[in-house]
Scaffold this active site. Structure first.
Site, PDB file in Angstrom:
ATOM      1  NE  ARG A 138      -8.758  -1.718  -0.917  1.00  0.00           N
ATOM      2  CZ  ARG A 138      -8.265  -2.906  -1.299  1.00  0.00           C
ATOM      3  NH1 ARG A 138      -7.840  -3.772  -0.399  1.00  0.00           N
ATOM      4  NH2 ARG A 138      -8.196  -3.228  -2.577  1.00  0.00           N
TER       5      ARG A 138
ATOM      6  CG  HIS B 270      -3.808  -3.031   0.768  1.00  0.00           C
ATOM      7  ND1 HIS B 270      -4.560  -3.212   1.904  1.00  0.00           N
ATOM      8  CD2 HIS B 270      -2.512  -3.154   1.149  1.00  0.00           C
ATOM      9  CE1 HIS B 270      -3.750  -3.449   2.935  1.00  0.00           C
ATOM     10  NE2 HIS B 270      -2.507  -3.412   2.506  1.00  0.00           N
TER      11      HIS B 270
ATOM     12  CE1 TYR C  41      -8.022  -6.362  -4.856  1.00  0.00           C
ATOM     13  CE2 TYR C  41      -5.781  -6.242  -5.722  1.00  0.00           C
ATOM     14  CZ  TYR C  41      -6.741  -5.813  -4.830  1.00  0.00           C
ATOM     15  OH  TYR C  41      -6.445  -4.833  -3.920  1.00  0.00           O
TER      16      TYR C  41
END
Ligand SMILES: [Mg+2]
Length: 337
Positions: free
Chosen positions: A233, A237, A246
Protein backbone atom coordinates in the site's frame (compact mmCIF):
# COMPACT_ATOMS: atom_id res chain seq x y z
CA UNK A 1 2.71 -8.44 -35.19
CA UNK A 2 0.69 -7.65 -32.12
CA UNK A 3 -1.11 -10.55 -30.47
CA UNK A 4 -4.37 -10.43 -28.48
CA UNK A 5 -2.22 -10.86 -25.40
CA UNK A 6 -0.15 -7.78 -26.32
CA UNK A 7 -3.32 -5.73 -26.85
CA UNK A 8 -4.65 -6.83 -23.48
CA UNK A 9 -1.42 -5.77 -21.76
CA UNK A 10 -1.45 -2.37 -23.47
CA UNK A 11 -5.12 -1.90 -22.52
CA UNK A 12 -4.15 -2.92 -18.98
CA UNK A 13 -1.36 -0.36 -18.85
CA UNK A 14 -3.64 2.40 -20.12
CA UNK A 15 -6.20 1.60 -17.41
CA UNK A 16 -3.54 1.49 -14.71
CA UNK A 17 -2.14 4.88 -15.76
CA UNK A 18 -5.64 6.39 -15.93
CA UNK A 19 -6.59 5.07 -12.50
CA UNK A 20 -3.34 6.34 -10.97
CA UNK A 21 -4.16 9.83 -12.24
CA UNK A 22 -7.79 9.51 -11.09
CA UNK A 23 -6.64 8.37 -7.65
CA UNK A 24 -4.34 11.36 -7.18
CA UNK A 25 -7.13 13.74 -8.18
CA UNK A 26 -9.61 12.01 -5.85
CA UNK A 27 -7.25 12.53 -2.89
CA UNK A 28 -6.89 16.20 -3.89
CA UNK A 29 -10.69 16.56 -4.02
CA UNK A 30 -10.92 15.17 -0.48
CA UNK A 31 -8.17 17.50 0.74
CA UNK A 32 -10.07 20.48 -0.64
CA UNK A 33 -13.37 19.45 0.94
CA UNK A 34 -15.10 18.24 -2.20
CA UNK A 35 -15.04 14.48 -1.52
CA UNK A 36 -15.67 12.42 1.61
CA UNK A 37 -13.17 9.99 3.13
CA UNK A 38 -11.53 8.20 0.21
CA UNK A 39 -9.64 4.89 0.02
CA UNK A 40 -6.71 5.28 -2.35
CA UNK A 41 -5.65 2.42 -4.61
CA UNK A 42 -2.09 3.69 -5.06
CA UNK A 43 0.07 0.62 -5.63
CA UNK A 44 -2.92 -1.67 -6.26
CA UNK A 45 -3.50 -0.65 -9.89
CA UNK A 46 -2.32 -3.98 -11.33
CA UNK A 47 -4.58 -6.03 -9.04
CA UNK A 48 -7.71 -4.02 -9.79
CA UNK A 49 -6.99 -3.87 -13.51
CA UNK A 50 -6.22 -7.59 -13.86
CA UNK A 51 -9.49 -8.40 -12.08
CA UNK A 52 -11.43 -6.16 -14.47
CA UNK A 53 -9.76 -7.66 -17.54
CA UNK A 54 -10.26 -11.27 -16.39
CA UNK A 55 -13.96 -10.98 -15.57
CA UNK A 56 -16.57 -11.56 -18.29
CA UNK A 57 -19.96 -9.94 -18.70
CA UNK A 58 -21.77 -12.88 -17.10
CA UNK A 59 -19.51 -13.03 -14.03
CA UNK A 60 -20.28 -11.29 -10.75
CA UNK A 61 -17.92 -8.92 -8.97
CA UNK A 62 -18.09 -8.37 -5.21
CA UNK A 63 -15.66 -5.55 -4.38
CA UNK A 64 -14.11 -4.16 -1.26
CA UNK A 65 -13.19 -0.49 -1.07
CA UNK A 66 -10.03 -0.18 -3.22
CA UNK A 67 -11.40 -1.64 -6.44
CA UNK A 68 -11.80 1.53 -8.49
CA UNK A 69 -9.93 0.09 -11.50
CA UNK A 70 -12.10 -3.03 -11.58
CA UNK A 71 -15.38 -1.14 -11.33
CA UNK A 72 -14.21 1.27 -14.03
CA UNK A 73 -13.46 -1.66 -16.34
CA UNK A 74 -16.88 -3.16 -15.50
CA UNK A 75 -18.40 0.01 -16.96
CA UNK A 76 -18.94 2.26 -13.93
CA UNK A 77 -18.13 5.84 -15.05
CA UNK A 78 -15.41 7.66 -13.10
CA UNK A 79 -17.80 10.45 -12.07
CA UNK A 80 -20.03 7.84 -10.49
CA UNK A 81 -17.12 6.45 -8.45
CA UNK A 82 -16.54 10.00 -7.17
CA UNK A 83 -20.27 10.33 -6.48
CA UNK A 84 -20.16 7.32 -4.15
CA UNK A 85 -17.09 8.61 -2.28
CA UNK A 86 -18.77 12.00 -2.12
CA UNK A 87 -21.50 10.42 0.02
CA UNK A 88 -24.14 10.17 -2.71
CA UNK A 89 -25.83 6.75 -2.73
CA UNK A 90 -26.74 7.11 -6.40
CA UNK A 91 -23.08 6.36 -7.09
CA UNK A 92 -23.83 2.74 -6.17
CA UNK A 93 -26.59 2.34 -8.77
CA UNK A 94 -24.37 0.94 -11.52
CA UNK A 95 -25.49 1.39 -15.17
CA UNK A 96 -28.07 -1.24 -16.14
CA UNK A 97 -26.40 -1.92 -19.48
CA UNK A 98 -22.87 -2.33 -18.07
CA UNK A 99 -20.99 -5.45 -16.99
CA UNK A 100 -21.42 -4.12 -13.43
CA UNK A 101 -25.22 -4.38 -13.64
CA UNK A 102 -25.30 -7.31 -11.19
CA UNK A 103 -22.13 -6.47 -9.25
CA UNK A 104 -22.31 -5.50 -5.62
CA UNK A 105 -21.49 -1.94 -4.51
CA UNK A 106 -18.31 -0.98 -2.63
CA UNK A 107 -18.12 -2.69 0.75
CA UNK A 108 -16.48 -0.74 3.56
CA UNK A 109 -17.15 -3.10 6.55
CA UNK A 110 -14.35 -5.67 6.69
CA UNK A 111 -15.06 -9.09 5.10
CA UNK A 112 -18.86 -8.95 5.24
CA UNK A 113 -18.93 -8.99 1.42
CA UNK A 114 -17.35 -12.46 1.37
CA UNK A 115 -20.31 -14.38 2.79
CA UNK A 116 -22.53 -12.45 0.38
CA UNK A 117 -20.27 -13.55 -2.48
CA UNK A 118 -20.63 -17.16 -1.33
CA UNK A 119 -24.41 -16.71 -1.43
CA UNK A 120 -24.29 -15.34 -4.98
CA UNK A 121 -21.97 -18.18 -6.03
CA UNK A 122 -24.36 -20.68 -4.49
CA UNK A 123 -27.29 -19.20 -6.46
CA UNK A 124 -25.25 -19.19 -9.70
CA UNK A 125 -24.44 -22.85 -9.16
CA UNK A 126 -28.06 -23.83 -8.46
CA UNK A 127 -29.13 -22.04 -11.64
CA UNK A 128 -26.40 -23.79 -13.68
CA UNK A 129 -25.02 -20.44 -14.84
CA UNK A 130 -21.69 -20.48 -16.66
CA UNK A 131 -20.46 -17.70 -14.40
CA UNK A 132 -17.85 -17.08 -11.74
CA UNK A 133 -18.04 -14.82 -8.71
CA UNK A 134 -14.93 -12.79 -7.89
CA UNK A 135 -14.75 -11.32 -4.39
CA UNK A 136 -11.90 -9.16 -3.14
CA UNK A 137 -10.63 -8.28 0.32
CA UNK A 138 -7.56 -6.93 2.08
CA UNK A 139 -5.05 -8.80 4.23
CA UNK A 140 -6.83 -7.67 7.41
CA UNK A 141 -10.08 -9.30 6.27
CA UNK A 142 -8.40 -12.73 6.33
CA UNK A 143 -8.51 -12.68 10.14
CA UNK A 144 -12.30 -12.36 10.21
CA UNK A 145 -14.75 -15.21 10.76
CA UNK A 146 -16.60 -14.26 7.57
CA UNK A 147 -13.45 -15.07 5.57
CA UNK A 148 -13.03 -18.57 7.02
CA UNK A 149 -16.75 -19.35 6.79
CA UNK A 150 -16.77 -18.29 3.14
CA UNK A 151 -13.79 -20.46 2.21
CA UNK A 152 -15.23 -23.41 4.10
CA UNK A 153 -18.59 -23.31 2.36
CA UNK A 154 -16.92 -22.60 -1.00
CA UNK A 155 -14.90 -25.79 -0.57
CA UNK A 156 -17.59 -28.11 0.68
CA UNK A 157 -20.24 -26.89 -1.81
CA UNK A 158 -17.70 -26.55 -4.66
CA UNK A 159 -18.81 -23.01 -5.36
CA UNK A 160 -17.82 -21.04 -8.48
CA UNK A 161 -16.04 -18.49 -6.29
CA UNK A 162 -12.65 -16.83 -6.47
CA UNK A 163 -11.49 -14.85 -3.43
CA UNK A 164 -8.72 -12.40 -4.29
CA UNK A 165 -6.74 -10.97 -1.38
CA UNK A 166 -4.94 -7.68 -1.94
CA UNK A 167 -2.15 -8.32 0.57
CA UNK A 168 -0.76 -4.78 0.71
CA UNK A 169 1.08 -5.54 3.98
CA UNK A 170 -1.04 -3.22 6.13
CA UNK A 171 -4.50 -3.36 7.74
CA UNK A 172 -4.65 0.34 8.59
CA UNK A 173 -1.68 0.40 11.04
CA UNK A 174 -1.42 -3.37 11.65
CA UNK A 175 1.48 -4.89 9.65
CA UNK A 176 1.24 -8.28 7.98
CA UNK A 177 3.59 -9.78 10.62
CA UNK A 178 1.09 -9.04 13.41
CA UNK A 179 -1.94 -10.14 11.38
CA UNK A 180 -1.44 -13.90 11.42
CA UNK A 181 1.07 -16.62 12.31
CA UNK A 182 0.24 -18.36 9.03
CA UNK A 183 3.27 -18.57 6.68
CA UNK A 184 1.19 -17.19 3.82
CA UNK A 185 -2.36 -15.96 3.44
CA UNK A 186 -2.77 -18.37 0.50
CA UNK A 187 -2.14 -21.23 2.98
CA UNK A 188 -5.50 -20.46 4.55
CA UNK A 189 -7.07 -22.30 1.58
CA UNK A 190 -5.70 -25.62 2.88
CA UNK A 191 -8.25 -25.96 5.69
CA UNK A 192 -11.07 -25.32 3.19
CA UNK A 193 -9.80 -27.95 0.76
CA UNK A 194 -9.45 -25.50 -2.13
CA UNK A 195 -6.37 -24.38 -4.08
CA UNK A 196 -4.48 -21.39 -2.66
CA UNK A 197 -2.18 -19.44 -4.97
CA UNK A 198 0.32 -16.67 -4.26
CA UNK A 199 1.04 -14.20 -7.03
CA UNK A 200 3.05 -11.00 -7.46
CA UNK A 201 0.38 -8.32 -7.13
CA UNK A 202 2.56 -5.76 -8.92
CA UNK A 203 2.82 -7.89 -12.07
CA UNK A 204 -0.16 -7.54 -14.42
CA UNK A 205 0.88 -10.52 -16.58
CA UNK A 206 1.22 -12.88 -13.62
CA UNK A 207 -2.08 -11.69 -12.15
CA UNK A 208 -3.89 -12.25 -15.44
CA UNK A 209 -2.55 -15.78 -15.74
CA UNK A 210 -3.65 -16.74 -12.23
CA UNK A 211 -7.04 -14.99 -12.44
CA UNK A 212 -7.86 -16.40 -15.90
CA UNK A 213 -7.18 -19.94 -14.63
CA UNK A 214 -9.11 -19.57 -11.36
CA UNK A 215 -12.15 -17.92 -12.97
CA UNK A 216 -12.28 -20.50 -15.75
CA UNK A 217 -12.12 -23.32 -13.18
CA UNK A 218 -15.02 -21.71 -11.34
CA UNK A 219 -17.12 -21.27 -14.51
CA UNK A 220 -16.43 -24.90 -15.49
CA UNK A 221 -17.84 -26.19 -12.19
CA UNK A 222 -14.43 -27.17 -10.77
CA UNK A 223 -14.80 -25.13 -7.60
CA UNK A 224 -13.28 -22.23 -5.70
CA UNK A 225 -9.78 -20.74 -5.52
CA UNK A 226 -8.08 -18.42 -3.04
CA UNK A 227 -5.55 -16.00 -4.54
CA UNK A 228 -3.11 -13.94 -2.48
CA UNK A 229 -1.77 -11.02 -4.53
CA UNK A 230 1.32 -9.64 -2.81
CA UNK A 231 1.66 -5.91 -3.13
CA UNK A 232 2.31 -2.83 -1.01
CA UNK A 233 0.00 0.00 0.00
CA UNK A 234 1.83 3.10 -1.23
CA UNK A 235 -0.85 5.43 0.17
CA UNK A 236 -2.25 6.07 3.61
CA UNK A 237 -5.00 3.59 4.55
CA UNK A 238 -7.59 6.22 3.64
CA UNK A 239 -7.61 10.01 3.60
CA UNK A 240 -8.49 9.75 7.32
CA UNK A 241 -5.12 8.12 8.09
CA UNK A 242 -1.50 9.29 8.35
CA UNK A 243 0.74 6.28 7.71
CA UNK A 244 3.92 8.26 8.46
CA UNK A 245 3.02 7.82 12.15
CA UNK A 246 3.58 4.04 12.04
CA UNK A 247 5.45 3.21 8.84
CA UNK A 248 9.15 3.68 8.11
CA UNK A 249 9.93 6.05 5.22
CA UNK A 250 12.67 3.62 4.11
CA UNK A 251 10.11 0.77 3.73
CA UNK A 252 7.87 2.99 1.62
CA UNK A 253 10.83 4.10 -0.50
CA UNK A 254 11.78 0.46 -1.12
CA UNK A 255 8.22 -0.43 -2.09
CA UNK A 256 8.15 2.37 -4.68
CA UNK A 257 11.07 0.68 -6.52
CA UNK A 258 8.69 -2.16 -7.40
CA UNK A 259 5.50 -0.22 -8.11
CA UNK A 260 3.28 -1.75 -10.81
CA UNK A 261 2.64 1.11 -13.26
CA UNK A 262 6.23 2.01 -14.13
CA UNK A 263 7.17 -1.65 -14.11
CA UNK A 264 4.61 -2.54 -16.77
CA UNK A 265 5.47 0.56 -18.80
CA UNK A 266 9.15 -0.49 -18.88
CA UNK A 267 8.22 -4.05 -19.85
CA UNK A 268 5.96 -2.86 -22.67
CA UNK A 269 8.63 -0.42 -23.91
CA UNK A 270 11.22 -3.21 -24.01
CA UNK A 271 8.81 -5.29 -26.09
CA UNK A 272 8.27 -2.39 -28.52
CA UNK A 273 4.64 -1.97 -27.44
CA UNK A 274 4.99 1.48 -25.84
CA UNK A 275 7.17 4.55 -26.23
CA UNK A 276 7.67 8.12 -25.02
CA UNK A 277 5.28 9.66 -27.55
CA UNK A 278 2.49 7.21 -26.68
CA UNK A 279 3.11 7.95 -23.01
CA UNK A 280 2.82 11.73 -23.49
CA UNK A 281 -0.36 11.35 -25.56
CA UNK A 282 -1.93 8.96 -23.07
CA UNK A 283 -1.09 11.12 -20.03
CA UNK A 284 -2.81 14.05 -21.74
CA UNK A 285 -5.82 11.87 -22.47
CA UNK A 286 -5.90 10.73 -18.80
CA UNK A 287 -5.92 14.36 -17.65
CA UNK A 288 -8.80 15.24 -19.97
CA UNK A 289 -10.82 12.16 -18.99
CA UNK A 290 -10.40 12.76 -15.26
CA UNK A 291 -11.10 16.51 -15.54
CA UNK A 292 -14.35 15.71 -17.37
CA UNK A 293 -15.32 13.17 -14.70
CA UNK A 294 -14.64 15.70 -11.92
CA UNK A 295 -16.62 18.36 -13.76
CA UNK A 296 -19.59 16.02 -14.16
CA UNK A 297 -19.37 14.96 -10.49
CA UNK A 298 -19.21 18.52 -9.15
CA UNK A 299 -22.22 19.56 -11.25
CA UNK A 300 -24.54 16.71 -10.27
CA UNK A 301 -27.81 17.80 -8.67
CA UNK A 302 -27.82 17.19 -4.90
CA UNK A 303 -29.06 13.78 -3.75
CA UNK A 304 -32.49 13.63 -2.10
CA UNK A 305 -32.12 13.38 1.70
CA UNK A 306 -34.52 10.40 1.64
CA UNK A 307 -31.79 8.41 -0.19
CA UNK A 308 -30.08 7.66 3.13
CA UNK A 309 -33.07 5.50 4.06
CA UNK A 310 -34.22 4.39 0.61
CA UNK A 311 -30.86 2.86 -0.29
CA UNK A 312 -30.57 1.16 3.11
CA UNK A 313 -33.88 -0.70 3.41
CA UNK A 314 -35.89 -2.77 0.92
CA UNK A 315 -38.86 -2.14 3.21
CA UNK A 316 -38.73 0.84 5.54
CA UNK A 317 -39.12 -0.15 9.23
CA UNK A 318 -42.27 1.40 10.73
CA UNK A 319 -40.21 3.24 13.36
CA UNK A 320 -38.47 5.26 10.62
CA UNK A 321 -41.60 6.33 8.69
CA UNK A 322 -41.90 9.67 10.48
CA UNK A 323 -38.23 10.44 9.91
CA UNK A 324 -38.58 9.66 6.21
CA UNK A 325 -41.55 12.02 5.97
CA UNK A 326 -39.50 14.76 7.63
CA UNK A 327 -36.64 14.17 5.17
CA UNK A 328 -39.08 14.23 2.23
CA UNK A 329 -40.31 17.64 3.43
CA UNK A 330 -36.71 18.91 3.45
CA UNK A 331 -36.26 17.63 -0.12
CA UNK A 332 -39.44 19.43 -1.12
CA UNK A 333 -38.10 22.68 0.34
CA UNK A 334 -34.73 22.29 -1.43
CA UNK A 335 -36.48 21.69 -4.74
CA UNK A 336 -38.82 24.62 -4.46
CA UNK A 337 -36.48 27.01 -2.58
MG1 LIG B 1 -4.27 -4.25 3.70
Amino acid sequence: MRTDHDNRRVAGYKTMALIRHFDKKAVNLQRTGRLGTYASCLGAEAIGTAAGLALTRDDYFVPYYRDHATLYLRGVPLHQILQYWGGDERGNAFPADSDARRDLPYCVPIATQLTQAAGIASAAKLRHEHAAVLATCGDGATSRGDFYETLNVAGVWQLPLVVLINNNQWAISVPRGLQTACASLADKAVAAGIPGVQVDGNDLDALLEVLDDALERARAGKGATLIEAISYRLSDHTTADDASRYRKASDLHRAWQNEPVRRLRDTLAEAGLWDAQRETDWQQQCERTVEEAIDTYLNLPPAPATDMLDYLYAELPAALRDQRSALAAVDQEVRHG
